[in-house]
Scaffold this active site. Structure first.
Site, PDB file in Angstrom:
ATOM      1  N   TYR A 160      -3.357  20.033  20.340  1.00  0.00           N
ATOM      2  CA  TYR A 160      -4.455  20.665  21.094  1.00  0.00           C
ATOM      3  C   TYR A 160      -5.439  19.603  21.612  1.00  0.00           C
ATOM      4  CZ  TYR A 160      -8.693  23.338  22.060  1.00  0.00           C
ATOM      5  OH  TYR A 160      -9.818  23.846  22.665  1.00  0.00           O
ATOM      6  N   LYS A 183      -6.071  25.616  28.759  1.00  0.00           N
ATOM      7  CA  LYS A 183      -5.722  26.824  28.003  1.00  0.00           C
ATOM      8  C   LYS A 183      -4.776  27.776  28.742  1.00  0.00           C
ATOM      9  CE  LYS A 183      -9.760  26.556  25.004  1.00  0.00           C
ATOM     10  NZ  LYS A 183     -11.194  26.811  24.893  1.00  0.00           N
ATOM     11  N   SER A 239     -10.820  22.617  28.588  1.00  0.00           N
ATOM     12  CA  SER A 239     -10.361  24.004  28.404  1.00  0.00           C
ATOM     13  C   SER A 239      -9.528  24.552  29.561  1.00  0.00           C
ATOM     14  CB  SER A 239     -11.559  24.925  28.179  1.00  0.00           C
ATOM     15  OG  SER A 239     -11.907  24.899  26.826  1.00  0.00           O
ATOM     16  N   VAL A 282     -15.307  21.872  29.949  1.00  0.00           N
ATOM     17  CA  VAL A 282     -16.554  21.114  29.799  1.00  0.00           C
ATOM     18  C   VAL A 282     -16.477  19.721  30.421  1.00  0.00           C
ATOM     19  CG1 VAL A 282     -17.367  22.358  27.760  1.00  0.00           C
ATOM     20  CG2 VAL A 282     -15.916  20.346  27.475  1.00  0.00           C
ATOM     21  N   TYR A 331     -15.878  31.285  30.307  1.00  0.00           N
ATOM     22  CA  TYR A 331     -16.759  31.353  29.135  1.00  0.00           C
ATOM     23  C   TYR A 331     -17.504  32.697  29.132  1.00  0.00           C
ATOM     24  CZ  TYR A 331     -15.725  26.361  28.820  1.00  0.00           C
ATOM     25  OH  TYR A 331     -15.079  25.163  28.725  1.00  0.00           O
TER      26      TYR A 331
HETATM   27  N1  GLU Z   1     -12.030  20.064  23.649  1.00  0.00           N
HETATM   28  C1  GLU Z   1     -12.960  21.100  23.674  1.00  0.00           C
HETATM   29  C2  GLU Z   1     -12.916  21.935  22.427  1.00  0.00           C
HETATM   30  O1  GLU Z   1     -11.897  22.334  22.003  1.00  0.00           O
HETATM   31  C3  GLU Z   1     -12.740  21.960  24.876  1.00  0.00           C
HETATM   32  C4  GLU Z   1     -14.043  22.379  25.335  1.00  0.00           C
HETATM   33  C5  GLU Z   1     -14.009  23.185  26.607  1.00  0.00           C
HETATM   34  O2  GLU Z   1     -13.695  22.657  27.685  1.00  0.00           O
HETATM   35  O3  GLU Z   1     -14.335  24.372  26.499  1.00  0.00           O
HETATM   36  O4  GLU Z   1     -13.911  22.234  21.847  1.00  0.00           O
END
Ligand code: GLU
Length: 306
Positions: A189, A67, A64, A266, A248
């Site tokens: 993605y 992002k 993530s 994560v 988060y």
């Molecule tokens: N690949 C994970 C997802 O899209 C990312 C998770 C994360 O790092 O929050 O669910």
């Protein structure tokens, strides 16, 4: 001075090296299999000088932490108004992978949750998924100062287990938010989540943002390569959503305790930006119940206070 900073960095790392709290992410086998003791801490000054401590050359997947960078790229490529029409900037107060949109606007609440991140991918120009991905890879690599590659096994696993993200992408399509075919957007993605980075890459990527935030006249320049990456306006907006939504469901705790714009993933990484000053990258894969690296949060929080 350099010696002092290095000593301080080692001290912070040593202080948290014994942390055994938290757990590895287990939703795909590749993340469950990593060494739980891996621990790297890197700091990049905005002039590009890098300090490293511990496992700063160990690669892990960006997840993530991708992002904010894709959001910045979308802002850079199509402009803030066009991005704002599709993605909000309000903290969601929900899980990062919630299948939800803003009740009134029917757009993702912010770009740091999966819905907003998937929408952001779709806003990056590209006639094909490969073209879109190439643009993303180029941008991330420019920020890191070296060509980044994906971990094919993680990518395959993300794709195989990505039902929740598929649900989100199809929901977005139904609301007219996605530019492009949901499966094609998701493929990009999943690839972007699978980039292999080190804590030093993250520190350099953060330092690129840190420098951009300060250099209003010059725009964004990678401190190592001197290459212009994007505009200051783009960076300011990106840092704003990192502050409010980057950690988060602990974003509020983080903002009040640490205050730096940051994003965790994560895979165990955290990227944090001290605008105008430096970038921090941390890797420690044991996560707390919110999904943030336990030791990483403690270290990143301690770094700028030194
Ligand atoms: N690949 C994970 C997802 O899209 C990312 C998770 C994360 O790092 O929050 O669910």
């Amino acid at each position: 001075m350099a010696e002092l900073v290095q000593r301080y960095l080692n001290l912070i790392r040593d202080e948290h090296a014994g942390v055994t709290d938290g757990a590895l992410a287990t939703y795909i086998p590749e993340l469950a299999d990593v060494d739980p003791n891996g621990f790297g801490l890197s700091l990049s000054l905005s002039d590009g000088y890098v300090y490293e401590s511990g496992d700063a050359t160990v690669e892990f997947t960006i997840q993530s932490i991708s992002k904010p960078f894709t959001y910045a790229l979308a802002l850079d490529q199509i402009g803030q108004d066009a991005v704002d029409a599709r993605i909000g900037v309000e903290p969601s107060g929900e899980a990062f992978n919630e299948i939800s949109v803003d009740a009134a606007k029917k757009t993702p609440k912010n770009p740091m949750i999966n819905a907003g991140a998937i929408a952001a991918v779709s806003l990056v120009p590209g006639a094909t998924p490969d073209e879109r991905f190439a643009r993303i890879r180029e941008f991330y690599s420019a920020c890191a100062g070296r060509p980044l590659d994906i971990d094919p096994a993680v990518y395959a696993s993300e794709k195989k287990t990505g039902s929740r993200n598929r649900a989100i992408a199809y929901m977005l399509q139904s609301f007219g938010v996605l530019d492009g075919d949901p499966d094609e957007v998701l493929d990009v993605y999943f690839r972007q989540c699978s980039f292999k980075v080190t804590s030093t890459d993250l520190a350099r990527m953060a330092a690129t943002l840190a420098r951009m935030a300060a250099t209003l006249a010059r725009g964004g320049v990678n401190p190592m390569t001197g290459r212009r990456v994007t505009d200051t306006v783009v960076v300011q907006r990106t840092l704003a959503v990192m502050v409010t939504c980057g950690m988060y469901d602990a974003a509020g705790d983080w903002a009040s305790a640490v205050g730096m714009p940051a994003k965790s993933g994560v895979g165990g990484g955290i990227v944090a930006v001290l605008p105008g000053q430096l970038g921090i990258g941390v890797y420690s894969p044991l996560l707390d119940d919110k999904g943030n690296s336990v030791a990483g949060s403690a270290c990143a929080g301690a770094c700028p206070n030194g």
